[in-house]
Design a protein around this motif. Structure first.
Motif, mmCIF file in Angstrom:
data_model
loop_
_atom_site.group_PDB
_atom_site.id
_atom_site.type_symbol
_atom_site.label_atom_id
_atom_site.label_comp_id
_atom_site.label_asym_id
_atom_site.label_seq_id
_atom_site.Cartn_x
_atom_site.Cartn_y
_atom_site.Cartn_z
ATOM 1 N N PRO A 13 7.596 6.151 -5.582
ATOM 2 C CA PRO A 13 7.938 5.676 -4.238
ATOM 3 C C PRO A 13 7.416 6.573 -3.126
ATOM 4 N N ASP A 14 7.286 7.865 -3.399
ATOM 5 C CA ASP A 14 6.766 8.783 -2.383
ATOM 6 C C ASP A 14 5.287 8.497 -2.104
ATOM 7 N N ALA A 15 4.548 8.164 -3.150
ATOM 8 C CA ALA A 15 3.128 7.833 -2.967
ATOM 9 C C ALA A 15 2.967 6.539 -2.176
ATOM 10 N N VAL A 16 3.831 5.570 -2.449
ATOM 11 C CA VAL A 16 3.796 4.297 -1.726
ATOM 12 C C VAL A 16 4.140 4.517 -0.258
ATOM 13 N N LYS A 17 5.164 5.326 -0.007
ATOM 14 C CA LYS A 17 5.583 5.591 1.376
ATOM 15 C C LYS A 17 4.493 6.350 2.130
ATOM 16 N N GLU A 18 3.829 7.290 1.465
ATOM 17 C CA GLU A 18 2.733 8.033 2.094
ATOM 18 C C GLU A 18 1.643 7.068 2.555
ATOM 19 N N TYR A 19 1.340 6.089 1.720
ATOM 20 C CA TYR A 19 0.328 5.087 2.051
ATOM 21 C C TYR A 19 0.791 4.218 3.213
ATOM 22 N N GLU A 20 2.036 3.751 3.157
ATOM 23 C CA GLU A 20 2.564 2.856 4.195
ATOM 24 C C GLU A 20 2.672 3.550 5.553
ATOM 25 N N ASP A 21 2.928 4.847 5.560
ATOM 26 C CA ASP A 21 3.112 5.583 6.815
ATOM 27 C C ASP A 21 1.805 6.130 7.393
ATOM 28 N N ASP A 22 0.734 6.055 6.632
ATOM 29 C CA ASP A 22 -0.529 6.643 7.069
ATOM 30 C C ASP A 22 -1.172 5.772 8.145
ATOM 31 N N LYS A 23 -1.411 6.354 9.319
ATOM 32 C CA LYS A 23 -1.968 5.602 10.445
ATOM 33 C C LYS A 23 -3.457 5.336 10.306
ATOM 34 N N LEU A 24 -4.127 6.052 9.412
ATOM 35 C CA LEU A 24 -5.549 5.815 9.205
ATOM 36 C C LEU A 24 -5.814 4.674 8.222
ATOM 37 N N VAL A 25 -4.772 4.243 7.533
ATOM 38 C CA VAL A 25 -4.894 3.117 6.599
ATOM 39 C C VAL A 25 -4.903 1.810 7.380
ATOM 40 N N PHE A 26 -5.749 0.878 6.963
ATOM 41 C CA PHE A 26 -5.761 -0.453 7.574
ATOM 42 C C PHE A 26 -4.737 -1.309 6.815
ATOM 43 N N HIS A 27 -3.637 -1.654 7.491
ATOM 44 C CA HIS A 27 -2.511 -2.305 6.827
ATOM 45 C C HIS A 27 -2.506 -3.826 6.944
ATOM 46 N N ASP A 28 -3.491 -4.402 7.640
ATOM 47 C CA ASP A 28 -3.434 -5.837 7.918
ATOM 48 C C ASP A 28 -3.811 -6.717 6.734
ATOM 49 N N GLY A 29 -4.564 -6.184 5.777
ATOM 50 C CA GLY A 29 -4.896 -6.968 4.592
ATOM 51 C C GLY A 29 -6.382 -7.124 4.353
ATOM 52 N N ILE A 30 -6.715 -8.039 3.448
ATOM 53 C CA ILE A 30 -8.101 -8.291 3.053
ATOM 54 C C ILE A 30 -8.723 -9.301 4.002
ATOM 55 N N LYS A 31 -9.914 -8.991 4.504
ATOM 56 C CA LYS A 31 -10.608 -9.890 5.421
ATOM 57 C C LYS A 31 -11.510 -10.865 4.653
ATOM 58 N N ALA A 32 -11.756 -12.012 5.277
ATOM 59 C CA ALA A 32 -12.471 -13.097 4.612
ATOM 60 C C ALA A 32 -13.867 -12.676 4.153
ATOM 61 N N LYS A 33 -14.645 -12.094 5.032
ATOM 62 C CA LYS A 33 -16.012 -11.710 4.695
ATOM 63 C C LYS A 33 -16.037 -10.621 3.644
ATOM 64 N N TRP A 34 -15.158 -9.643 3.768
ATOM 65 C CA TRP A 34 -15.100 -8.577 2.778
ATOM 66 C C TRP A 34 -14.782 -9.153 1.400
ATOM 67 N N GLY A 35 -13.818 -10.066 1.342
ATOM 68 C CA GLY A 35 -13.446 -10.680 0.071
ATOM 69 C C GLY A 35 -14.603 -11.425 -0.573
ATOM 70 N N LEU A 36 -15.374 -12.143 0.256
ATOM 71 C CA LEU A 36 -16.523 -12.878 -0.261
ATOM 72 C C LEU A 36 -17.580 -11.915 -0.799
ATOM 73 N N GLU A 37 -17.816 -10.808 -0.098
ATOM 74 C CA GLU A 37 -18.810 -9.837 -0.553
ATOM 75 C C GLU A 37 -18.361 -9.132 -1.829
ATOM 76 N N LEU A 38 -17.049 -8.955 -1.993
ATOM 77 C CA LEU A 38 -16.538 -8.377 -3.240
ATOM 78 C C LEU A 38 -16.836 -9.311 -4.410
ATOM 79 N N LEU A 39 -16.601 -10.611 -4.214
ATOM 80 C CA LEU A 39 -16.896 -11.587 -5.266
ATOM 81 C C LEU A 39 -18.383 -11.566 -5.622
ATOM 82 N N ARG A 40 -19.233 -11.446 -4.614
ATOM 83 C CA ARG A 40 -20.673 -11.379 -4.881
ATOM 84 C C ARG A 40 -21.020 -10.116 -5.668
ATOM 85 N N SER A 41 -20.345 -9.029 -5.343
ATOM 86 C CA SER A 41 -20.613 -7.785 -6.082
ATOM 87 C C SER A 41 -20.156 -7.909 -7.532
#
Length: 415
Positions: A309-337
């Protein structure tokens, strides 16, 4: 009928794109404008009119008006910290007290809101602008981390190292999460470094967005090549990648098979989870990636990262992390990769260690097994940890130490 469809479906989405998503790049705006340009041309009685005339006939704002409004909205969001954008990279700000309630004014723009970062000021592409930054081939400044500098004095900077280790982090996170891994490797005589991928952490670029995974790979080789110049020619080079960073590591090694002495993959994203992506989802994703490439289509479930839980909280509290989720274009490029990697598994002949938790809900453990089974490498090893989640290097202490020990020992034996 088409007019009703336009007013009820197309126009509201145009307003969403302009006001809510508000694309930063000119090429994204052009895509959206072309959608409306084609849609209005199909309306009865407007076919022979120019685009601006069609807009006026429909009582809609002009193209120039909407562009200025879009930039003003984005400016407001940046200045008021609604968007996670470093305004100091866009504007030169100055405190002021005699305007209409605003605390700051813009003295001059540093870069245009609707331009890509390829026109940013600085030295030539590919040249380091400081000890902790490089400029990639697309003009984006990438934050770099060199952990050895923190542990050694200036007199010991030029010591002989047993090998260079580049760390490739995962989606939405950043390289500073890997200090523990770096410290252990430094104690074994390695030179460890990394950067925040474009659009991540302290690097420039739209958050968690990429036009192609090839850009990630290009940045990796550019950075490593620059560091290699400071060391003897035959110094071994390793790459360690987690999750998305695992995909970047595999793609990098596939593109230059003789480059790395060894590759370490930690819960790599190299295959879609069985049954997770239907043909309908793929088709919908392609449409969204084309029209709204930076729309977030799925949230990451942080509870699936680690059992600690401490590792999860560290991630959730980190302001440099992008917390909004997976973007459409990024997801498509992952599938292509995924397709690129799958086609190349049987040609893999470079040394690698792949580590995965069998309870990983974010990256399919089947992908790691397939890589191991199909690779032609004489030096290959796989370890599946029972009950471990996605970030196996961030699991509860005893389990974490087991994973870190496996990583360090494998690299230690090949340096």
């Amino acid at each position: 009928m088409f007019l009703n469809l336009y007013k009820s479906l197309i126009r509201p989405n145009m307003e969403y794109a302009s006001c809510i998503w508000n694309p930063m790049l000119l090429k994204d705006k052009i895509v959206i404008e072309n959608v409306q340009r084609r849609a209005t041309k199909r309306l009865n009685g407007l076919t022979n009119l120019s685009y601006e005339q069609r807009l006026r006939s429909l009582g809609l704002p002009s193209l120039e008006y909407r562009r200025k409004r879009s930039d003003l909205i984005q400016m407001f969001k940046i200045i008021n910290n609604i968007d996670k954008v470093d305004k100091d990279k866009l504007f030169t700000m100055s405190p002021i007290t005699f305007t209409r309630g605003h605390s700051k004014k813009i003295l001059k723009p540093v870069s245009r809101l609707e331009s890509s970062s390829s026109e940013q000021p600085g030295k030539a592409n590919g040249v380091a602008v400081s000890d902790d930054q490089i400029i990639n081939s697309r003009g984006q400044k990438l934050f770099c981390k060199y952990w050895n500098k923190e542990k050694q004095s200036e007199d010991s900077q030029n010591q002989d190292y047993r090998g260079l280790v580049f760390v490739a982090h995962g989606l939405a996170e950043h390289c500073l999460f890997y200090k523990e891994v770096a410290d252990l490797l430094i104690n074994k005589g390695f030179y460890v470094f990394s950067h925040d991928h474009a659009g991540h952490g302290q690097s420039e670029g739209p958050r968690s967005h990429i036009d192609t995974f090839d850009h990630y790979v290009q940045d990796v080789f550019q950075h490593i090549d620059q560091v290699k110049e400071k060391f003897p020619e035959k110094t071994p080079v390793f790459i360690v990648g987690h999750s998305m960073g695992g995909a970047i590591s595999v793609l990098s090694a596939m593109s230059r098979p003789q480059y790395f002495t060894g590759v370490v993959l930690i819960g790599p994203a190299i295959q879609a989870s069985p049954g997770a992506i239907s043909p309908i989802k793929i088709m919908a994703g392609k449409v969204l990636a084309r029209i709204f490439p930076q729309m977030c289509i799925e949230k990451l479930k942080t509870k699936d990262l680690s059992r600690d839980p401490d590792a999860v909280k560290e991630y959730e509290d980190d302001k440099l992390v992008f917390h909004d989720g997976i973007k459409a274009k990024w997801g498509l490029e992952l599938l292509r990769s995924f397709d690129v990697m799958k086609a190349g598994f049987a040609k893999v002949d470079w040394p690698f260690l792949v580590l995965h938790g069998d309870h990983d809900k974010m990256c399919a453990v089947e992908g790691s097994q397939t890589l191991y089974d199909e690779a032609q490498s004489k030096d290959k090893q796989i370890k599946i940890y029972k009950g471990f989640y996605h970030q196996i290097h961030k699991e509860p202490r005893d389990d974490r130490d087991t994973v870190l020990k496996d990583i360090v020992e494998w690299l230690d034996q090949r340096a």
